[in-house]
Design a protein around this motif. Structure first.
Motif, PDB file in Angstrom:
ATOM      1  N   GLY A  70       0.796  -1.222   0.000  1.00 36.60           N
ATOM      2  CA  GLY A  70       0.000   0.000   0.000  1.00 36.60           C
ATOM      3  C   GLY A  70       0.824   1.264   0.000  1.00 36.60           C
ATOM      4  O   GLY A  70       0.290   2.357  -0.199  1.00 36.60           O
ATOM      5  N   MET A  71       2.131   1.147   0.229  1.00 34.58           N
ATOM      6  CA  MET A  71       3.019   2.304   0.268  1.00 34.58           C
ATOM      7  C   MET A  71       3.810   2.476  -1.029  1.00 34.58           C
ATOM      8  O   MET A  71       4.739   3.282  -1.083  1.00 34.58           O
ATOM      9  CB  MET A  71       3.995   2.169   1.449  1.00 34.58           C
ATOM     10  CG  MET A  71       3.329   2.219   2.817  1.00 34.58           C
ATOM     11  SD  MET A  71       2.658   3.850   3.219  1.00 34.58           S
ATOM     12  CE  MET A  71       0.906   3.550   3.031  1.00 34.58           C
ATOM     13  N   PHE A  72       3.464   1.715  -2.064  1.00 39.42           N
ATOM     14  CA  PHE A  72       4.234   1.778  -3.312  1.00 39.42           C
ATOM     15  C   PHE A  72       4.248   3.177  -3.922  1.00 39.42           C
ATOM     16  O   PHE A  72       5.194   3.553  -4.603  1.00 39.42           O
ATOM     17  CB  PHE A  72       3.680   0.779  -4.327  1.00 39.42           C
ATOM     18  CG  PHE A  72       4.170  -0.639  -4.120  1.00 39.42           C
ATOM     19  CD1 PHE A  72       4.910  -0.985  -3.012  1.00 39.42           C
ATOM     20  CD2 PHE A  72       3.887  -1.628  -5.058  1.00 39.42           C
ATOM     21  CE1 PHE A  72       5.366  -2.285  -2.816  1.00 39.42           C
ATOM     22  CE2 PHE A  72       4.341  -2.930  -4.880  1.00 39.42           C
ATOM     23  CZ  PHE A  72       5.077  -3.259  -3.748  1.00 39.42           C
ATOM     24  N   ARG A  73       3.174   3.948  -3.703  1.00 40.15           N
ATOM     25  CA  ARG A  73       3.153   5.304  -4.247  1.00 40.15           C
ATOM     26  C   ARG A  73       4.076   6.225  -3.445  1.00 40.15           C
ATOM     27  O   ARG A  73       4.821   7.026  -4.019  1.00 40.15           O
ATOM     28  CB  ARG A  73       1.731   5.861  -4.226  1.00 40.15           C
ATOM     29  CG  ARG A  73       1.664   7.324  -4.637  1.00 40.15           C
ATOM     30  CD  ARG A  73       0.287   7.762  -5.053  1.00 40.15           C
ATOM     31  NE  ARG A  73      -0.734   7.571  -4.021  1.00 40.15           N
ATOM     32  CZ  ARG A  73      -2.027   7.793  -4.232  1.00 40.15           C
ATOM     33  NH1 ARG A  73      -2.439   8.191  -5.421  1.00 40.15           N
ATOM     34  NH2 ARG A  73      -2.900   7.613  -3.262  1.00 40.15           N
ATOM     35  N   LYS A  74       4.068   6.115  -2.134  1.00 43.35           N
ATOM     36  CA  LYS A  74       4.831   7.022  -1.283  1.00 43.35           C
ATOM     37  C   LYS A  74       6.280   6.594  -1.102  1.00 43.35           C
ATOM     38  O   LYS A  74       7.148   7.418  -0.846  1.00 43.35           O
ATOM     39  CB  LYS A  74       4.170   7.122   0.100  1.00 43.35           C
ATOM     40  CG  LYS A  74       2.811   7.786   0.089  1.00 43.35           C
ATOM     41  CD  LYS A  74       2.206   7.857   1.479  1.00 43.35           C
ATOM     42  CE  LYS A  74       2.921   8.860   2.348  1.00 43.35           C
ATOM     43  NZ  LYS A  74       2.245   9.066   3.643  1.00 43.35           N
TER      44      LYS A  74
END
Length: 458
Positions: free
Chosen positions: A184-188
């Motif tokens: 879920g943190m792939f964008r950030k």
């Protein structure tokens, strides 16, 4: 088509989970900048001067149109708000929509403190929170954020989940935001993509089972277990529901959702009924990837209540007598509800009605902080602590001084600042009405007591 390079196995997994068409929307979403969001500290009101829009599942959460320099905002250092990812604020909706009874809560993997400060706000003076972190350096960050939040209803502990074994059936609510593969943190966090692998997912799931095998037993009869991750795959999410319901007796809990929120509900059929999970996809919600589930212990499950400890004994803590505690409450202008302990000659205060729970916890766990540290008393003079300054406890016996933003930043840097007519003695420094710390005017010089390790360096 997104230019983001993702592991092939992850792409296959997400295409199965979403379907190829929706997967393209997901790819486009994680190629866009993440939004900045904050959650307000309702006990420290201030005027929000940034362009912002409310997060739909919590009244205290806001998306900011631009990311400011939080380091250069004195209100951030005063604990007026917490910079927190929007999806994880859904816990606020869970607590309020279920009207979960307040009492003794545990955040088992708490650092850096976003979820702990949220739980702390919900509890107010009606409960006690244990915010635990297994990694010592992260426990220190957790401690700082709890102190800034200022509610005084939290114990910061530094323990492995196995250490909680004597506390089975002790907690009204246990929250585990489990270490996970971070999909879920792939964008950030581009590094999360580089670290991802099928083997890493399996390793995380194995670690989560070890944690949850202990956590599930800590919930008392009628209490709640909240499990969350910042990942999408079923192995770390729905499979954990299956594991928990195989190991322990739990009842399903379903959360009311607004369709406009874009949160995806999933379900797991077990022998004990249909259990529910809630998944946040960045192409459907304004937030990062997140999964959460809520389970309820049957009322018939075992519960543990602390007995009365006649003579409290601890390696480093000493209990202050009731007579002396009453005198302290009167002297300090508090409301009479405090119970006191000393550690290295410094006084700490907790709510009296929870002292039996605290004393039980203190004999099992490794404490890093608790309640509010008030400081030391030398003869008839208080040497007030920074923790007291940032707390919501009254400080009426001290003078206060309101600073401008530039003056406040100089104070936070531990630099000298020029101002006239400063009262003698201890002075509480404020910015927009929110306390920042202490100075002491000795007449011939002024000492800045802002903690050296907290000072800002820009």
């Amino acid at each position: 088509m997104s230019a983001i390079q993702l592991p092939k196995d992850f792409e296959s997994q997400m295409q199965i989970l979403l379907g190829k068409k929706e997967y393209e929307l997901f790819l486009n979403a994680i190629d866009k900048p993440a939004r900045t969001s904050i959650r307000l500290n309702t006990s420290k009101p201030f005027k929000l001067n940034w362009s912002a829009s409310q997060i739909p599942w919590t009244v205290t959460g806001y998306f900011l149109e631009e990311r400011p320099s939080f380091t250069l905002d004195p209100i951030f250092h005063a604990g007026g708000y917490y910079v927190q990812e929007a999806s994880s604020m859904f816990i606020d909706h869970i607590l309020k929509s279920l009207e979960i009874p307040k009492g003794i809560y545990l955040d088992l993997a708490a650092a850096p403190g976003g979820k702990s400060t949220l739980l702390s706000t919900y509890l107010g003076n009606e409960g006690l929170l244990v915010a635990n972190e297994v990694i010592q350096s992260r426990a220190q960050i957790l401690k700082e954020n709890v102190i800034k939040w200022g509610l005084g209803n939290t114990l910061v502990t530094n323990n492995d989940p196995d250490h909680f074994y004597p506390l089975e059936g002790f907690f009204d609510l246990v929250l585990v935001d489990a270490p996970c593969s971070g999909e879920g943190m792939f964008r950030k966090d581009p590094q999360a993509r580089e670290e991802w692998s099928v083997d890493h997912v399996t390793l995380c799931a194995s670690r989560q089972k070890r944690i949850m095998d202990q956590a599930g037993a800590l919930v008392k009869g009628g209490g709640y277990l909240i499990y969350s991750t910042c990942t999408f795959n079923e192995q770390e999410n729905e499979d954990m529901i299956r594991f928990l319901t195989d190991e322990f007796a739990f009842e399903p809990v379903r959360i009311a959702l607004e369709e406009s929120w874009g949160i995806v509900e999933s379900s797991v059929q077990t022998e004990d009924g249909k259990f529910y999970g809630y998944r946040f996809f960045p192409h459907l919600v304004e937030g990062e990837g997140f999964f959460i589930t809520i389970l309820k212990r049957p009322d018939t499950a075992s519960s543990q209540e602390p007995g009365r400890i006649k003579d409290f004994k601890h390696a480093v803590l000493k209990s202050v007598s009731e007579k002396d505690a009453e005198a302290l409450e009167l002297e300090l202008g508090f409301d009479g509800s405090g119970k006191y302990y000393t550690l290295n000659d410094s006084y700490f205060r907790i709510q009296r009605e929870f002292y039996r729970y605290f004393e039980k916890l203190s004999q099992v766990l490794s404490l890093r902080y608790f309640g509010v540290e008030l400081g030391k008393k030398q003869k008839n003079e208080w040497i007030p602590s920074h923790e007291w300054a940032l707390s919501n406890l009254p400080k009426t016996q001290f003078s206060s001084l309101e600073l401008t933003q530039s003056q406040a930043l100089e104070f936070l840097r531990k630099n000298d600042f020029q101002i006239e007519d400063i009262p003698l003695g201890w002075v509480l420094i404020k910015y927009q009405g929110l306390p920042l710390g202490w100075i002491k005017n000795l007449g011939n010089r002024i000492n800045n007591y802002y903690p050296k390790e907290w000072r800002i360096r820009i």
